[in-house]
Design a protein around this motif. Structure first.
Motif, PDB file in Angstrom:
ATOM      1  N   VAL A   1       5.516  11.828 -11.952  1.00  0.00           N
ATOM      2  CA  VAL A   1       5.282  10.864 -10.878  1.00  0.00           C
ATOM      3  C   VAL A   1       3.844  11.031 -10.410  1.00  0.00           C
ATOM      4  N   ALA A   2       3.024  10.009 -10.622  1.00  0.00           N
ATOM      5  CA  ALA A   2       1.639  10.037 -10.159  1.00  0.00           C
ATOM      6  C   ALA A   2       1.598   9.662  -8.688  1.00  0.00           C
ATOM      7  N   ILE A   3       0.852  10.440  -7.904  1.00  0.00           N
ATOM      8  CA  ILE A   3       0.784  10.225  -6.456  1.00  0.00           C
ATOM      9  C   ILE A   3      -0.678  10.025  -6.070  1.00  0.00           C
ATOM     10  N   MET A   4      -0.994   8.834  -5.541  1.00  0.00           N
ATOM     11  CA  MET A   4      -2.354   8.526  -5.097  1.00  0.00           C
ATOM     12  C   MET A   4      -2.282   8.144  -3.620  1.00  0.00           C
ATOM     13  N   CYS A   5      -2.299   9.169  -2.776  1.00  0.00           N
ATOM     14  CA  CYS A   5      -2.101   8.973  -1.341  1.00  0.00           C
ATOM     15  C   CYS A   5      -3.123   9.779  -0.553  1.00  0.00           C
ATOM     16  N   ARG A   6      -3.445   9.261   0.603  1.00  0.00           N
ATOM     17  CA  ARG A   6      -4.258  10.017   1.541  1.00  0.00           C
ATOM     18  C   ARG A   6      -3.374  11.009   2.295  1.00  0.00           C
ATOM     19  N   ASN A   7      -3.946  11.688   3.279  1.00  0.00           N
ATOM     20  CA  ASN A   7      -3.207  12.700   4.025  1.00  0.00           C
ATOM     21  C   ASN A   7      -2.297  12.051   5.068  1.00  0.00           C
ATOM     22  N   HIS A   8      -1.024  11.946   4.742  1.00  0.00           N
ATOM     23  CA  HIS A   8      -0.029  11.430   5.681  1.00  0.00           C
ATOM     24  C   HIS A   8       1.355  11.832   5.192  1.00  0.00           C
ATOM     25  N   ARG A   9       2.364  11.485   5.957  1.00  0.00           N
ATOM     26  CA  ARG A   9       3.732  11.908   5.642  1.00  0.00           C
ATOM     27  C   ARG A   9       4.194  11.453   4.269  1.00  0.00           C
ATOM     28  N   GLY A  10       3.737  10.294   3.812  1.00  0.00           N
ATOM     29  CA  GLY A  10       4.164   9.790   2.511  1.00  0.00           C
ATOM     30  C   GLY A  10       3.791  10.716   1.376  1.00  0.00           C
ATOM     31  N   PHE A  11       2.637  11.369   1.473  1.00  0.00           N
ATOM     32  CA  PHE A  11       2.242  12.352   0.446  1.00  0.00           C
ATOM     33  C   PHE A  11       3.261  13.483   0.410  1.00  0.00           C
ATOM     34  N   ILE A  12       3.596  14.014   1.588  1.00  0.00           N
ATOM     35  CA  ILE A  12       4.540  15.128   1.654  1.00  0.00           C
ATOM     36  C   ILE A  12       5.917  14.691   1.182  1.00  0.00           C
ATOM     37  N   GLU A  13       6.366  13.520   1.610  1.00  0.00           N
ATOM     38  CA  GLU A  13       7.702  13.062   1.241  1.00  0.00           C
ATOM     39  C   GLU A  13       7.822  12.804  -0.252  1.00  0.00           C
ATOM     40  N   ALA A  14       6.811  12.195  -0.848  1.00  0.00           N
ATOM     41  CA  ALA A  14       6.852  11.958  -2.294  1.00  0.00           C
ATOM     42  C   ALA A  14       6.854  13.277  -3.053  1.00  0.00           C
ATOM     43  N   SER A  15       6.037  14.225  -2.604  1.00  0.00           N
ATOM     44  CA  SER A  15       5.968  15.533  -3.263  1.00  0.00           C
ATOM     45  C   SER A  15       7.295  16.264  -3.157  1.00  0.00           C
ATOM     46  N   LEU A  16       7.879  16.235  -1.984  1.00  0.00           N
ATOM     47  CA  LEU A  16       9.141  16.943  -1.754  1.00  0.00           C
ATOM     48  C   LEU A  16      10.283  16.300  -2.525  1.00  0.00           C
ATOM     49  N   ALA A  17      10.311  14.969  -2.586  1.00  0.00           N
ATOM     50  CA  ALA A  17      11.349  14.290  -3.366  1.00  0.00           C
ATOM     51  C   ALA A  17      11.236  14.654  -4.847  1.00  0.00           C
ATOM     52  N   CYS A  18      10.010  14.726  -5.356  1.00  0.00           N
ATOM     53  CA  CYS A  18       9.811  15.144  -6.755  1.00  0.00           C
ATOM     54  C   CYS A  18      10.351  16.553  -6.972  1.00  0.00           C
ATOM     55  N   SER A  19      10.061  17.448  -6.036  1.00  0.00           N
ATOM     56  CA  SER A  19      10.523  18.826  -6.174  1.00  0.00           C
ATOM     57  C   SER A  19      12.042  18.901  -6.152  1.00  0.00           C
ATOM     58  N   LYS A  20      12.689  18.102  -5.314  1.00  0.00           N
ATOM     59  CA  LYS A  20      14.147  18.112  -5.265  1.00  0.00           C
ATOM     60  C   LYS A  20      14.766  17.562  -6.542  1.00  0.00           C
ATOM     61  N   LEU A  21      14.068  16.642  -7.204  1.00  0.00           N
ATOM     62  CA  LEU A  21      14.566  16.063  -8.455  1.00  0.00           C
ATOM     63  C   LEU A  21      14.229  16.910  -9.681  1.00  0.00           C
ATOM     64  N   GLY A  22      13.214  17.778  -9.554  1.00  0.00           N
ATOM     65  CA  GLY A  22      12.697  18.468 -10.736  1.00  0.00           C
ATOM     66  C   GLY A  22      11.736  17.597 -11.516  1.00  0.00           C
ATOM     67  N   ALA A  23      11.142  16.600 -10.842  1.00  0.00           N
ATOM     68  CA  ALA A  23      10.122  15.749 -11.471  1.00  0.00           C
ATOM     69  C   ALA A  23       8.759  16.413 -11.334  1.00  0.00           C
ATOM     70  N   HIS A  24       7.851  16.044 -12.224  1.00  0.00           N
ATOM     71  CA  HIS A  24       6.507  16.611 -12.218  1.00  0.00           C
ATOM     72  C   HIS A  24       5.587  15.741 -11.365  1.00  0.00           C
ATOM     73  N   ALA A  25       4.957  16.329 -10.363  1.00  0.00           N
ATOM     74  CA  ALA A  25       4.060  15.586  -9.471  1.00  0.00           C
ATOM     75  C   ALA A  25       2.633  15.673  -9.989  1.00  0.00           C
ATOM     76  N   LEU A  26       2.023  14.529 -10.239  1.00  0.00           N
ATOM     77  CA  LEU A  26       0.645  14.427 -10.710  1.00  0.00           C
ATOM     78  C   LEU A  26      -0.194  13.837  -9.581  1.00  0.00           C
ATOM     79  N   TYR A  27      -1.161  14.586  -9.089  1.00  0.00           N
ATOM     80  CA  TYR A  27      -1.929  14.150  -7.932  1.00  0.00           C
ATOM     81  C   TYR A  27      -3.254  13.519  -8.350  1.00  0.00           C
ATOM     82  N   LEU A  28      -3.445  12.265  -7.934  1.00  0.00           N
ATOM     83  CA  LEU A  28      -4.646  11.513  -8.267  1.00  0.00           C
ATOM     84  C   LEU A  28      -5.634  11.560  -7.109  1.00  0.00           C
ATOM     85  N   ASN A  29      -6.882  11.759  -7.444  1.00  0.00           N
ATOM     86  CA  ASN A  29      -7.966  11.766  -6.462  1.00  0.00           C
ATOM     87  C   ASN A  29      -8.123  10.369  -5.872  1.00  0.00           C
ATOM     88  N   THR A  30      -8.145  10.256  -4.556  1.00  0.00           N
ATOM     89  CA  THR A  30      -8.228   8.945  -3.923  1.00  0.00           C
ATOM     90  C   THR A  30      -9.598   8.294  -4.080  1.00  0.00           C
TER      91      THR A  30
END
Length: 542
Positions: A100-129
């Protein structure tokens, strides 16, 4: 049979963990049922982001986990919302092992997407904004994630990359203009029951800074124990149940590390989507933040605020200003401590090796420019070209060993390794007190008249001059010397310094071959989103 020495080592390590966590306020008495839920989360989910937030929700359910421009969420609310988000992802075909590629600034959505990936066992890929569309597409083609989570402001940047992939919007500016469902819609439409633990934890893929070429994906596993966190906390005195203002990007290893650390500490994260120095000190004052996480250029911008702005906001709550991401000059560290107190901690590391050394305020006062000392659990050695350890004072390649070393780049390449040690790509030396100094990148070395020159010491000397805001030194071709130095200098507002004044200052303090052939005055240096100077752009302008 375990040797006596090994037993003593295990006991020593356990005592160190207990002492460090007790000092940080993490071992306060808690209800037995809450302690049991923390233990169960660690047992079932390992030392993952998911386990960290589940444990924090069990111990501190009503404590605020995050405060951003939308308000506050408690740990309990965040836990329930990310259960629903993980289930929402799953119903749309994103599951264990997917990227799951994540292109987000610093806000709750970044944390929520990251945490949901961790709960699923999905790989979080962080993109530079700061990535442009072609670079996003190139990274996405190489990493091939199944889904994309992005802020609406980046819709045009990720448009091509979203083709053939599931896509979700984390921060919505205009609901009518959204081309994809939002995270909030997924949360409200899905069951909030906790997903089953994945068979394997998902990986975290953080991209390198790309200062010397295209960014590479660095595979980072979850830490195997709490020992690395204890090592960091033994050198940076973060406290449990405090408030941490993370100004550094969460997609960068430095910001991400503090998001991860907030869970065992039970810390509240204060976030703003964009860095603004005046807004940062305002939020620190409003939230009574006791920790600020920045990259050096952010600290510099804060100190450049008019005195009346800094005086208007009470920042006396700060006990820690944690700085990393690029070199912290001795001059900047001293200015920060003179203005904000002796609370500056400088961490040297990289995406690949995590942290290597940490300088506390005593180090920064007594040895300006130092990167500090290795925390417990980390080994740092200075090696020559034949992998022989060099004596104190001699410059060589920096190698680091710890349980946090990355697993290799997603494309299959790796950093140079020697046994259990990995190269940082930098060169440096230790002083007689065991403090590390970074002399420069191994590929930044300039050979002038047969002498090796590392730009770092010249840059440090220039930045120590009153009126100099920031500098960068590169090598340029020279018929007589092979290479000579060129200094790019940005002056402070209202300052006036001549090229000859700068050269004379270097001449009076360093060898003649380290004096730049010329000095180029600029308004500011080109930097990436994490504050590192892009020297390739300076070279391209030759």
């Amino acid at each position: 049979m375990i040797a006596l020495g090994a037993v003593k080592g295990l006991i020593s390590d356990a005592l160190f963990l207990v002492r460090t966590f007790a000092r940080a306020g993490m071992l306060k008495p808690s209800r037995p049922d809450r302690v049991a839920r923390v233990g169960l989360a660690l047992h079932r989910w390992g030392t993952t982001l998911a386990a960290g937030y589940m444990g924090a929700a069990a111990r501190h359910p009503n404590r605020r986990a995050v405060v951003d421009e939308l308000g506050a969420l408690t740990f309990a609310q965040l836990d329930v919302r990310t259960n629903a988000l993980a289930n929402g992802f799953a119903t749309r075909g994103v599951g264990e092992g997917d990227g799951v590629a994540i292109m987000c600034r610093n806000h709750r959505g970044f944390i929520e997407a990251s945490l949901a990936c961790s709960k699923l066992g999905a790989h979080a890929l962080y993109l530079n904004t700061a990535f442009a569309a072609p670079l996003v597409s190139a990274v996405m083609e190489r990493e091939d994630p199944a889904a994309v989570v992005y802020d609406q402001e980046f819709a045009a940047v990720v448009e091509a990359a979203c083709e053939g992939r599931r896509a979700f919007v984390a921060w919505v500016d205009d609901r009518a203009g959204c081309a994809h469902p939002s995270l909030e819609e997924l949360i409200w439409s899905a069951e909030d029951s906790r997903p089953s633990p994945p068979s394997e934890p998902g990986r975290t893929v953080i991209l390198t800074s790309g200062t010397t070429g295209p960014p590479k994906g660095a595979n980072r596993p979850s830490p195997g124990s709490l020992a690395p966190a204890a090592g960091l906390l033994s050198r940076i005195p973060l406290q449990a149940e405090g408030t941490t203002m993370i100004a550094a990007p969460l997609f960068h290893a430095w910001g991400f590390a503090h998001m991860f650390l907030s869970t065992p500490l039970g810390s509240t994260l204060a976030l703003t989507r964009r860095f603004d120095p005046a807004a940062t000190v305002r939020v620190i004052a409003e939230q009574r933040a006791d920790a600020l996480v920045v990259v050096p250029v952010m600290l510099q911008r804060i100190l450049e605020l008019p005195d009346e702005v800094l005086d208007r906001h009470d920042t006396s709550s700060l006990r820690v200003i944690a700085v990393s991401g690029s070199a912290l000059s001795g001059a900047l560290a001293r200015r920060a401590m003179d203005r904000l107190g002796d609370v500056v901690y400088n961490l040297y590391g990289s995406t690949e090796v995590a942290w290597a050394t940490i300088a506390d305020p005593v180090d920064l006062r007594s040895a300006p420019g130092t990167a500090g000392r290795p925390p417990r659990g980390t080994t740092v050695k200075i090696l020559d070209d034949h992998h022989q350890e060099l004596p104190t004072g001699e410059t060589g390649e920096i190698f680091v060993g710890s349980e946090l070393l990355f697993e290799g780049y997603t494309g299959g390449a790796d950093k140079p390794r020697f046994g259990a040690l990995m190269s940082t790509g930098d060169v440096g030396h230790f002083d007689a007190s065991g403090r590390l100094f970074i002399d420069g990148r191994d590929d930044d070395m300039i050979v002038s008249g047969g002498e090796n020159v590392y730009p770092g010491e010249v840059e440090e000397l220039l930045e120590d001059m009153p009126g100099v805001r920031e500098t960068a030194v590169i090598g340029v071709e020279d018929e007589q010397w092979g290479q000579r130095l060129r200094a790019f200098v940005a002056l402070s507002d209202g300052a006036s310094l001549s090229e000859e004044t700068l050269k004379e200052h270097i001449r009076a303090n360093l060898a003649g071959y380290k004096v730049p052939r010329d000095v180029v005055f600029v308004d500011e240096l080109p930097r990436n989103a994490t504050g590192k100077v892009l020297k390739r752009e300076l070279r391209a302008g030759d």
